[in-house]
Design a protein around this motif. Structure first.
Motif, PDB file in Angstrom:
ATOM      1  N   LYS A   1      15.545   7.502  10.213  1.00 22.79           N
ATOM      2  CA  LYS A   1      15.551   8.097   8.872  1.00 22.79           C
ATOM      3  C   LYS A   1      16.855   8.849   8.590  1.00 22.79           C
ATOM      4  CE  LYS A   1      11.698   6.616   7.139  1.00 22.79           C
ATOM      5  NZ  LYS A   1      11.789   5.455   6.239  1.00 22.79           N
TER       6      LYS A   1
ATOM      7  N   SER B   1      14.108   7.648   3.158  1.00 27.26           N
ATOM      8  CA  SER B   1      14.382   8.443   4.348  1.00 27.26           C
ATOM      9  C   SER B   1      13.132   9.286   4.601  1.00 27.26           C
ATOM     10  CB  SER B   1      15.639   9.299   4.121  1.00 27.26           C
ATOM     11  OG  SER B   1      15.901  10.114   5.228  1.00 27.26           O
TER      12      SER B   1
ATOM     13  N   GLY C   1       8.428  14.553   2.074  1.00 24.16           N
ATOM     14  CA  GLY C   1       7.734  15.400   3.051  1.00 24.16           C
ATOM     15  C   GLY C   1       6.398  14.753   3.362  1.00 24.16           C
TER      16      GLY C   1
ATOM     17  N   ILE D   1       3.070   4.458  -0.448  1.00 20.68           N
ATOM     18  CA  ILE D   1       4.174   4.819  -1.341  1.00 20.68           C
ATOM     19  C   ILE D   1       4.719   3.577  -2.041  1.00 20.68           C
ATOM     20  CG2 ILE D   1       6.561   5.661  -1.352  1.00 20.68           C
ATOM     21  CD1 ILE D   1       5.708   7.597   0.953  1.00 20.68           C
TER      22      ILE D   1
ATOM     23  N   ASN E   1      11.510   0.405   1.290  1.00 19.16           N
ATOM     24  CA  ASN E   1      10.419   1.332   1.597  1.00 19.16           C
ATOM     25  C   ASN E   1       9.620   0.945   2.844  1.00 19.16           C
ATOM     26  OD1 ASN E   1       8.029   3.241   0.650  1.00 19.16           O
ATOM     27  ND2 ASN E   1       7.142   1.202   0.941  1.00 19.16           N
TER      28      ASN E   1
ATOM     29  N   ILE F   1       3.250  13.030   2.695  1.00 22.60           N
ATOM     30  CA  ILE F   1       2.630  12.271   1.606  1.00 22.60           C
ATOM     31  C   ILE F   1       1.327  11.675   2.126  1.00 22.60           C
ATOM     32  CG2 ILE F   1       2.939  10.432  -0.108  1.00 22.60           C
ATOM     33  CD1 ILE F   1       5.091  12.632  -0.330  1.00 22.60           C
TER      34      ILE F   1
ATOM     35  N   ASN G   1       9.004 -10.565   6.472  1.00 22.33           N
ATOM     36  CA  ASN G   1       9.299  -9.535   7.462  1.00 22.33           C
ATOM     37  C   ASN G   1      10.727  -9.069   7.211  1.00 22.33           C
ATOM     38  OD1 ASN G   1       9.883  -7.979   9.648  1.00 22.33           O
ATOM     39  ND2 ASN G   1       9.426  -9.543  11.191  1.00 22.33           N
ATOM     40  N   VAL G   2      10.882  -7.815   6.775  1.00 24.04           N
ATOM     41  CA  VAL G   2      12.229  -7.348   6.394  1.00 24.04           C
ATOM     42  C   VAL G   2      13.192  -7.315   7.582  1.00 24.04           C
ATOM     43  CG1 VAL G   2      11.438  -5.993   4.399  1.00 24.04           C
ATOM     44  CG2 VAL G   2      11.664  -4.880   6.643  1.00 24.04           C
TER      45      VAL G   2
ATOM     46  N   ARG H   1       0.844  -1.212   0.000  1.00 29.45           N
ATOM     47  CA  ARG H   1       0.000   0.000   0.000  1.00 29.45           C
ATOM     48  C   ARG H   1       0.871   1.251   0.000  1.00 29.45           C
ATOM     49  NH1 ARG H   1      -1.242  -0.821   6.334  1.00 29.45           N
ATOM     50  NH2 ARG H   1       0.110   0.880   7.036  1.00 29.45           N
TER      51      ARG H   1
ATOM     52  N   ASP I   1       5.759  -7.609   1.375  1.00 30.61           N
ATOM     53  CA  ASP I   1       5.135  -6.981   2.549  1.00 30.61           C
ATOM     54  C   ASP I   1       4.938  -8.060   3.612  1.00 30.61           C
ATOM     55  OD1 ASP I   1       3.523  -3.941   2.445  1.00 30.61           O
ATOM     56  OD2 ASP I   1       3.356  -5.191   4.239  1.00 30.61           O
TER      57      ASP I   1
ATOM     58  N   TYR J   1      11.926   7.524  15.014  1.00 32.04           N
ATOM     59  CA  TYR J   1      11.764   7.563  13.551  1.00 32.04           C
ATOM     60  C   TYR J   1      12.775   8.512  12.909  1.00 32.04           C
ATOM     61  CZ  TYR J   1       9.045   8.066   9.147  1.00 32.04           C
ATOM     62  OH  TYR J   1       8.621   8.092   7.836  1.00 32.04           O
TER      63      TYR J   1
ATOM     64  N   THR K   1      -0.964   9.120   2.795  1.00 36.65           N
ATOM     65  CA  THR K   1      -1.045   7.651   2.848  1.00 36.65           C
ATOM     66  C   THR K   1      -1.708   7.256   4.162  1.00 36.65           C
ATOM     67  OG1 THR K   1       1.027   7.294   4.063  1.00 36.65           O
ATOM     68  CG2 THR K   1       1.203   7.407   1.655  1.00 36.65           C
TER      69      THR K   1
HETATM   70  P1  NAP Z   1       2.331   2.794   4.967  1.00 36.29           P
HETATM   71  O1  NAP Z   1       1.135   3.223   4.181  1.00 36.29           O
HETATM   72  O2  NAP Z   1       2.190   2.589   6.440  1.00 36.29           O
HETATM   73  O3  NAP Z   1       2.945   1.482   4.276  1.00 36.29           O
HETATM   74  C1  NAP Z   1       4.075   0.845   4.821  1.00 36.29           C
HETATM   75  C2  NAP Z   1       4.044  -0.601   4.419  1.00 36.29           C
HETATM   76  O4  NAP Z   1       5.212  -1.247   4.996  1.00 36.29           O
HETATM   77  C3  NAP Z   1       2.821  -1.342   4.949  1.00 36.29           C
HETATM   78  O5  NAP Z   1       2.213  -2.118   3.936  1.00 36.29           O
HETATM   79  C4  NAP Z   1       3.409  -2.217   6.054  1.00 36.29           C
HETATM   80  O6  NAP Z   1       2.735  -3.442   6.258  1.00 36.29           O
HETATM   81  C5  NAP Z   1       4.797  -2.492   5.504  1.00 36.29           C
HETATM   82  N1  NAP Z   1       5.672  -2.985   6.561  1.00 36.29           N
HETATM   83  C6  NAP Z   1       5.768  -2.559   7.847  1.00 36.29           C
HETATM   84  N2  NAP Z   1       6.655  -3.294   8.532  1.00 36.29           N
HETATM   85  C7  NAP Z   1       7.139  -4.213   7.674  1.00 36.29           C
HETATM   86  C8  NAP Z   1       8.065  -5.285   7.793  1.00 36.29           C
HETATM   87  N3  NAP Z   1       8.706  -5.533   8.962  1.00 36.29           N
HETATM   88  N4  NAP Z   1       8.327  -6.067   6.709  1.00 36.29           N
HETATM   89  C9  NAP Z   1       7.685  -5.852   5.536  1.00 36.29           C
HETATM   90  N5  NAP Z   1       6.794  -4.852   5.363  1.00 36.29           N
HETATM   91  C10 NAP Z   1       6.516  -4.049   6.417  1.00 36.29           C
HETATM   92  O7  NAP Z   1       3.531   3.852   4.811  1.00 36.29           O
HETATM   93  P2  NAP Z   1       3.858   4.917   3.646  1.00 36.29           P
HETATM   94  O8  NAP Z   1       3.321   6.231   4.085  1.00 36.29           O
HETATM   95  O9  NAP Z   1       3.550   4.373   2.320  1.00 36.29           O
HETATM   96  O10 NAP Z   1       5.452   5.016   3.843  1.00 36.29           O
HETATM   97  C11 NAP Z   1       6.376   4.258   3.076  1.00 36.29           C
HETATM   98  C12 NAP Z   1       7.793   4.671   3.433  1.00 36.29           C
HETATM   99  O11 NAP Z   1       7.950   6.085   3.240  1.00 36.29           O
HETATM  100  C13 NAP Z   1       8.154   4.403   4.907  1.00 36.29           C
HETATM  101  O12 NAP Z   1       9.500   4.040   5.005  1.00 36.29           O
HETATM  102  C14 NAP Z   1       7.922   5.762   5.532  1.00 36.29           C
HETATM  103  O13 NAP Z   1       8.654   5.894   6.726  1.00 36.29           O
HETATM  104  C15 NAP Z   1       8.387   6.694   4.434  1.00 36.29           C
HETATM  105  N6  NAP Z   1       7.842   8.046   4.509  1.00 36.29           N
HETATM  106  C16 NAP Z   1       6.509   8.293   4.441  1.00 36.29           C
HETATM  107  C17 NAP Z   1       6.052   9.616   4.525  1.00 36.29           C
HETATM  108  C18 NAP Z   1       4.589   9.971   4.456  1.00 36.29           C
HETATM  109  O14 NAP Z   1       4.262  11.171   4.588  1.00 36.29           O
HETATM  110  N7  NAP Z   1       3.682   9.054   4.235  1.00 36.29           N
HETATM  111  C19 NAP Z   1       6.953  10.657   4.688  1.00 36.29           C
HETATM  112  C20 NAP Z   1       8.310  10.366   4.760  1.00 36.29           C
HETATM  113  C21 NAP Z   1       8.750   9.048   4.657  1.00 36.29           C
HETATM  114  P3  NAP Z   1       1.540  -3.564   7.356  1.00 36.29           P
HETATM  115  O15 NAP Z   1       0.393  -2.858   6.765  1.00 36.29           O
HETATM  116  O16 NAP Z   1       1.323  -5.038   7.487  1.00 36.29           O
HETATM  117  O17 NAP Z   1       2.064  -2.921   8.610  1.00 36.29           O
END
Ligand code: NAP
Length: 252
Positions: free
Chosen positions: A157, A140, A184, A17, A89, A186, A62-63, A15, A36, A153, A188
């Motif tokens: 990062k 990051s 920044g 990003i 990611n 996003i 599980n990464v 899901r 995932d 976090y 989600t």
């Molecule tokens: P998200 O919607 O929460 O998606 C993260 C995905 O990673 C989920 O499907 C989650 O699975 C999976 N995951 C978690 N732990 C895991 C593990 N141990 N092994 C395998 N998969 C795992 O997050 P997102 O907003 O798309 O963010 C993606 C990346 O961008 C992350 O690294 C986040 O820190 C970074 N980021 C996001 C933002 C933002 O504004 N959204 C900003 C800066 C950076 P489950 O659903 O099963 O937990």
């Protein structure tokens, strides 16, 4: 000369990003392993890729777990082909002010982001070195610059940035680049969950964030996918060890 189809791995691809990056890389012509925690959660991304004519594989892993990563990477190599693009990611947040942050909150965030990226990269790099080609993109965040309630976090990062730069130095001679994207705000489930936790309506939170962002909007997963697509491309071979802030304005 037609080039053989390359295989890319996107962690956390079920899901947000990760799903957008997986779809974009598939549209670019890569066979994409969508990794995932829960394999069944990857199916929607895989179905969307296949419906658009692409090739993808759902992989539950599980990464943060060494054996799980080894199995997953081996499965990708066998079923899709040797992986030469890796997008680290997968991520979680466990926000709290420092004085309330538990050791569990600290360790779980370090574990998924840092240990997870280390394990995945260590397992995949040999395929890249063999192919004399590789592209590593690590997620990051602008939180690397510091963010209230995110000691764990933001440390993870910022760690991703040091990890990226070291990969670039060690692996460059093998045709492998490593770069980080620091998003920044996003839109989600991760940011929606943050809004819910602090008791703010998500629409109000997005509006407030957009007012502070120079381009006047919050980011979408596709904004990150487009950047990842460039960094994964053949043409980005002289870009390495960089952190690209994708935040609608300068944040570094
Ligand atoms: P998200 O919607 O929460 O998606 C993260 C995905 O990673 C989920 O499907 C989650 O699975 C999976 N995951 C978690 N732990 C895991 C593990 N141990 N092994 C395998 N998969 C795992 O997050 P997102 O907003 O798309 O963010 C993606 C990346 O961008 C992350 O690294 C986040 O820190 C970074 N980021 C996001 C933002 C933002 O504004 N959204 C900003 C800066 C950076 P489950 O659903 O099963 O937990």
């Amino acid at each position: 000369m037609t080039q053989e189809r390359r295989t890319a791995i996107v962690t956390g691809g079920a899901r947000g990003i990760g799903a957008a990056v997986a779809k974009k890389l598939a549209a670019d012509g890569y066979a994409v392993a969508v990794v995932d925690l829960d394999e069944s959660a990857c199916v929607a991304t895989v179905d969307a890729i296949e419906a658009a004519g692409g090739s993808a594989l759902a992989v539950g892993a599980n990464v943060a777990d060494e054996a799980s990563v080894a199995d997953a990477v081996e499965r990708v190599a066998t079923e899709l082909g040797a992986p030469t693009v890796l997008i680290n990611n997968a991520g979680i947040t466990r926000d709290n002010l420092l004085f309330k942050m538990s050791v569990e909150d600290w360790d779980s965030v370090m574990s998924v982001h840092l240990r997870g990226s280390f394990l995945m990269t260590r397992a995949v790099q040999k395929y890249m070195v063999d192919a004399k080609f590789g592209r590593i993109v690590n997620l990051s965040s602008v939180s690397a610059l510091g963010n209230r309630g995110q000691a764990n976090y933001s440390a993870a990062k910022a760690g991703m940035q040091g990890f990226t730069k070291t990969l670039a130095i060690e692996l460059g001679r093998y045709g492998v680049t490593a770069n980080a994207i620091a998003p920044g705000f996003i839109e989600t489930e991760m940011t929606a969950a943050t809004a819910a936790r602090v008791g703010v309506d998500f629409e109000d939170m997005k509006k407030a964030a957009a007012a502070e962002i120079p381009v006047g909007r919050v980011g979408q997963p596709e904004d990150i996918a487009n950047t990842a697509s460039f960094l994964a491309s053949e043409g980005a071979g002289f870009v390495s060890g960089q952190v690209v802030y994708v935040a609608g304005g300068p944040r570094d």
